[in-house]
Motif scaffolding. Sequence first.
Motif, PDB file in Angstrom:
ATOM      1  N   VAL A  90       0.595   7.162  -6.586  1.00  0.00           N
ATOM      2  CA  VAL A  90      -0.534   8.082  -6.782  1.00  0.00           C
ATOM      3  C   VAL A  90      -0.063   9.528  -6.640  1.00  0.00           C
ATOM      4  O   VAL A  90      -0.415  10.402  -7.437  1.00  0.00           O
ATOM      5  CB  VAL A  90      -1.674   7.778  -5.788  1.00  0.00           C
ATOM      6  CG1 VAL A  90      -2.722   8.902  -5.796  1.00  0.00           C
ATOM      7  CG2 VAL A  90      -2.334   6.444  -6.101  1.00  0.00           C
ATOM      8  N   PHE A  91       0.743   9.792  -5.599  1.00  0.00           N
ATOM      9  CA  PHE A  91       1.232  11.142  -5.370  1.00  0.00           C
ATOM     10  C   PHE A  91       2.218  11.604  -6.446  1.00  0.00           C
ATOM     11  O   PHE A  91       2.297  12.782  -6.757  1.00  0.00           O
ATOM     12  CB  PHE A  91       1.886  11.247  -3.988  1.00  0.00           C
ATOM     13  CG  PHE A  91       0.879  11.432  -2.883  1.00  0.00           C
ATOM     14  CD1 PHE A  91       0.205  12.644  -2.729  1.00  0.00           C
ATOM     15  CD2 PHE A  91       0.588  10.395  -1.997  1.00  0.00           C
ATOM     16  CE1 PHE A  91      -0.732  12.823  -1.725  1.00  0.00           C
ATOM     17  CE2 PHE A  91      -0.345  10.563  -0.988  1.00  0.00           C
ATOM     18  CZ  PHE A  91      -1.020  11.789  -0.848  1.00  0.00           C
ATOM     19  N   ARG A  92       2.969  10.659  -7.020  1.00  0.00           N
ATOM     20  CA  ARG A  92       3.894  11.015  -8.098  1.00  0.00           C
ATOM     21  C   ARG A  92       3.138  11.530  -9.317  1.00  0.00           C
ATOM     22  O   ARG A  92       3.611  12.376 -10.058  1.00  0.00           O
ATOM     23  CB  ARG A  92       4.733   9.788  -8.509  1.00  0.00           C
ATOM     24  CG  ARG A  92       5.831   9.456  -7.502  1.00  0.00           C
ATOM     25  CD  ARG A  92       6.803   8.465  -8.079  1.00  0.00           C
ATOM     26  NE  ARG A  92       7.620   7.860  -7.041  1.00  0.00           N
ATOM     27  CZ  ARG A  92       7.576   6.588  -6.686  1.00  0.00           C
ATOM     28  NH1 ARG A  92       6.738   5.768  -7.302  1.00  0.00           N
ATOM     29  NH2 ARG A  92       8.341   6.118  -5.710  1.00  0.00           N
ATOM     30  N   LYS A  93       1.935  10.969  -9.523  1.00  0.00           N
ATOM     31  CA  LYS A  93       1.120  11.395 -10.666  1.00  0.00           C
ATOM     32  C   LYS A  93       0.520  12.776 -10.425  1.00  0.00           C
ATOM     33  O   LYS A  93       0.216  13.497 -11.339  1.00  0.00           O
ATOM     34  CB  LYS A  93      -0.003  10.379 -10.937  1.00  0.00           C
ATOM     35  CG  LYS A  93       0.522   9.034 -11.401  1.00  0.00           C
ATOM     36  CD  LYS A  93      -0.615   8.030 -11.580  1.00  0.00           C
ATOM     37  CE  LYS A  93      -0.113   6.674 -12.011  1.00  0.00           C
ATOM     38  NZ  LYS A  93      -1.178   5.673 -12.138  1.00  0.00           N
ATOM     39  N   LEU A 150       0.820  -1.206   0.000  1.00  0.00           N
ATOM     40  CA  LEU A 150       0.000   0.000   0.000  1.00  0.00           C
ATOM     41  C   LEU A 150       0.857   1.260   0.000  1.00  0.00           C
ATOM     42  O   LEU A 150       0.454   2.290  -0.547  1.00  0.00           O
ATOM     43  CB  LEU A 150      -0.931   0.008   1.223  1.00  0.00           C
ATOM     44  CG  LEU A 150      -1.951  -1.137   1.315  1.00  0.00           C
ATOM     45  CD1 LEU A 150      -2.842  -0.961   2.528  1.00  0.00           C
ATOM     46  CD2 LEU A 150      -2.796  -1.210   0.049  1.00  0.00           C
ATOM     47  N   ILE A 151       2.049   1.171   0.605  1.00  0.00           N
ATOM     48  CA  ILE A 151       2.970   2.309   0.630  1.00  0.00           C
ATOM     49  C   ILE A 151       3.380   2.673  -0.797  1.00  0.00           C
ATOM     50  O   ILE A 151       3.373   3.849  -1.179  1.00  0.00           O
ATOM     51  CB  ILE A 151       4.228   1.993   1.466  1.00  0.00           C
ATOM     52  CG1 ILE A 151       3.848   1.641   2.915  1.00  0.00           C
ATOM     53  CG2 ILE A 151       5.211   3.159   1.436  1.00  0.00           C
ATOM     54  CD1 ILE A 151       3.192   2.768   3.682  1.00  0.00           C
ATOM     55  N   ASN A 152       3.717   1.651  -1.587  1.00  0.00           N
ATOM     56  CA  ASN A 152       4.121   1.891  -2.981  1.00  0.00           C
ATOM     57  C   ASN A 152       2.979   2.444  -3.813  1.00  0.00           C
ATOM     58  O   ASN A 152       3.192   3.301  -4.678  1.00  0.00           O
ATOM     59  CB  ASN A 152       4.643   0.588  -3.612  1.00  0.00           C
ATOM     60  CG  ASN A 152       5.928   0.120  -2.960  1.00  0.00           C
ATOM     61  OD1 ASN A 152       6.736   0.928  -2.505  1.00  0.00           O
ATOM     62  ND2 ASN A 152       6.132  -1.186  -2.925  1.00  0.00           N
ATOM     63  N   ILE A 153       1.752   1.935  -3.547  1.00  0.00           N
ATOM     64  CA  ILE A 153       0.578   2.421  -4.296  1.00  0.00           C
ATOM     65  C   ILE A 153       0.328   3.892  -3.989  1.00  0.00           C
ATOM     66  O   ILE A 153       0.091   4.710  -4.890  1.00  0.00           O
ATOM     67  CB  ILE A 153      -0.663   1.571  -3.954  1.00  0.00           C
ATOM     68  CG1 ILE A 153      -0.507   0.138  -4.468  1.00  0.00           C
ATOM     69  CG2 ILE A 153      -1.931   2.209  -4.525  1.00  0.00           C
ATOM     70  CD1 ILE A 153      -1.571  -0.824  -4.012  1.00  0.00           C
ATOM     71  N   ILE A 154       0.413   4.250  -2.713  1.00  0.00           N
ATOM     72  CA  ILE A 154       0.205   5.650  -2.295  1.00  0.00           C
ATOM     73  C   ILE A 154       1.282   6.566  -2.916  1.00  0.00           C
ATOM     74  O   ILE A 154       0.975   7.648  -3.421  1.00  0.00           O
ATOM     75  CB  ILE A 154       0.218   5.769  -0.747  1.00  0.00           C
ATOM     76  CG1 ILE A 154      -1.012   5.058  -0.162  1.00  0.00           C
ATOM     77  CG2 ILE A 154       0.240   7.240  -0.319  1.00  0.00           C
ATOM     78  CD1 ILE A 154      -0.964   4.869   1.332  1.00  0.00           C
ATOM     79  N   ARG A 155       2.523   6.090  -2.912  1.00  0.00           N
ATOM     80  CA  ARG A 155       3.601   6.879  -3.493  1.00  0.00           C
ATOM     81  C   ARG A 155       3.400   7.117  -4.985  1.00  0.00           C
ATOM     82  O   ARG A 155       3.620   8.207  -5.503  1.00  0.00           O
ATOM     83  CB  ARG A 155       4.944   6.172  -3.257  1.00  0.00           C
ATOM     84  CG  ARG A 155       5.479   6.322  -1.831  1.00  0.00           C
ATOM     85  CD  ARG A 155       6.726   5.490  -1.643  1.00  0.00           C
ATOM     86  NE  ARG A 155       7.238   5.605  -0.283  1.00  0.00           N
ATOM     87  CZ  ARG A 155       8.205   4.827   0.234  1.00  0.00           C
ATOM     88  NH1 ARG A 155       8.730   3.844  -0.516  1.00  0.00           N
ATOM     89  NH2 ARG A 155       8.607   4.994   1.466  1.00  0.00           N
TER      90      ARG A 155
END
Length: 465
Positions: free
Chosen positions: A462-465, A455-460
């Motif tokens: 999303v924020f990169r986009k 989930l940490i990677n998914i959140i990261r």
Amino acid sequence: MYQATYQLLLIILPLITIPIVSNALGVRGIGIYNYVNSIITYFTLVAALGLANYGIREIASVREDKQLLSRKFSELLQFNVIVAFFVAIVFILFVLLIKRYQIYFLISGLAIIACMFDISWFFAGIEDFKVVTLSNLIIKIISFFLIVFFVNSAADLFKYFLIQAVSLVLSNLVMFFFLKGKTHLSKVTLKQSFSHFKPAVNYFYGNLAISLYTTMSKTFLGLIVSVSVVGLYSNSMQLLTMIVTIITTLDTVLLPRLTYLFESNKIAKMISVIEQTFHIQLFLSIPAMFGLVAINNKLIPWFFGKSFLYLTYTVPVLAPLVIIIPLGTSIMRQYLMPKNEIGKFNFSVFVGAGIGVAANLLLIPIFKIWGAIIASLLSEIAVAYLRLRYLFMETSFSFYKRRIAGYFFSGIVMSLIICFLTYNFPPTITTTLIQVFIGILVYGTLTSFLKINPLINIIRSVFRK
């Protein structure tokens, strides 16, 4: 997200209705409902004839061509209506022959009519999950309030049957209002419609076999032991099913997407998606298993009522199915179905059905509910094992062993901390909520510390986009 929202609703609403229904109807009432519906399932299986998965794949394969899409939809719908109509006639003859629970069988038979008008496969095939979600959402909320207000005692079993059956029919009929602009009915011949018979039957064989090792236990328990034992077994499985449903949400969403990737010959991308989703599912299912075992004693008394206290023994034994069932289901929906590997799918469920039926016949007369539990475990393990074998043999797929070991370690520590901190707490809804909060906090922290939390990677990302 639409599908996840709907599946989340399927978790939240039963959290309220199950305690109400279980306390109102009792073990016997719940047993009668599940026994009757276990038999109705055989009729609805034939009425649907494999369209749940076959229909999605067929629609997904022609979704870019409006003319082909319209013809395919019309062929499948006409085929579905004709088959369900003949099944309904056979069912009426069946009801006339039986005497036990006749009125309940008649009401539940509306599920066959629901199959006749089920076009959820079309919307899933074009990846429009919004329609299926919203139509089901409205009906589920209405039926939820009807259950809360009208199911108050064992005498309301008839009302419970009626609410569940009518809501099923309405949820399917509502979807027709959303067809405008997406497709239309074309004139098709019976020959064109029944050209789908053979491939649909191939899917049906698998669904029938699945039913034999998932539903047959309730039927055998009702025939050999009692409907009260059916109630205990059914609620044990229902608790697991609630968790499995939310974990396998991704499978339904990804079936049309992975079919599209396979048809486009993007096999490497397909396997990459499968690897990612598998490990996200394990990230959820492993702590769910340990969490269920940890909160079981505090959950059962308030959730199901005192007449279901025996579930504190059965649920922990069945808990591994929270991991096993999603694994087998994921391989079926994300790998075998998109590749149209119906032979391998059928073989796995035939083996599971053979083991399940044999185990039920041998063990239920001796061990009663425990015979059904052992049969369920054996059949699900066999199915998952065979499907995993196909995946390993035919692809480059691999499990990230370090990550999975970390999930197990974090899950064990989480369950021990929950048990230690809430040992003297009373069995109330507040206690369960506290236990769940502790579990999420501990598991989330440990997996993040071990750097294995997806989930940490998914959140990261999303924020990169």
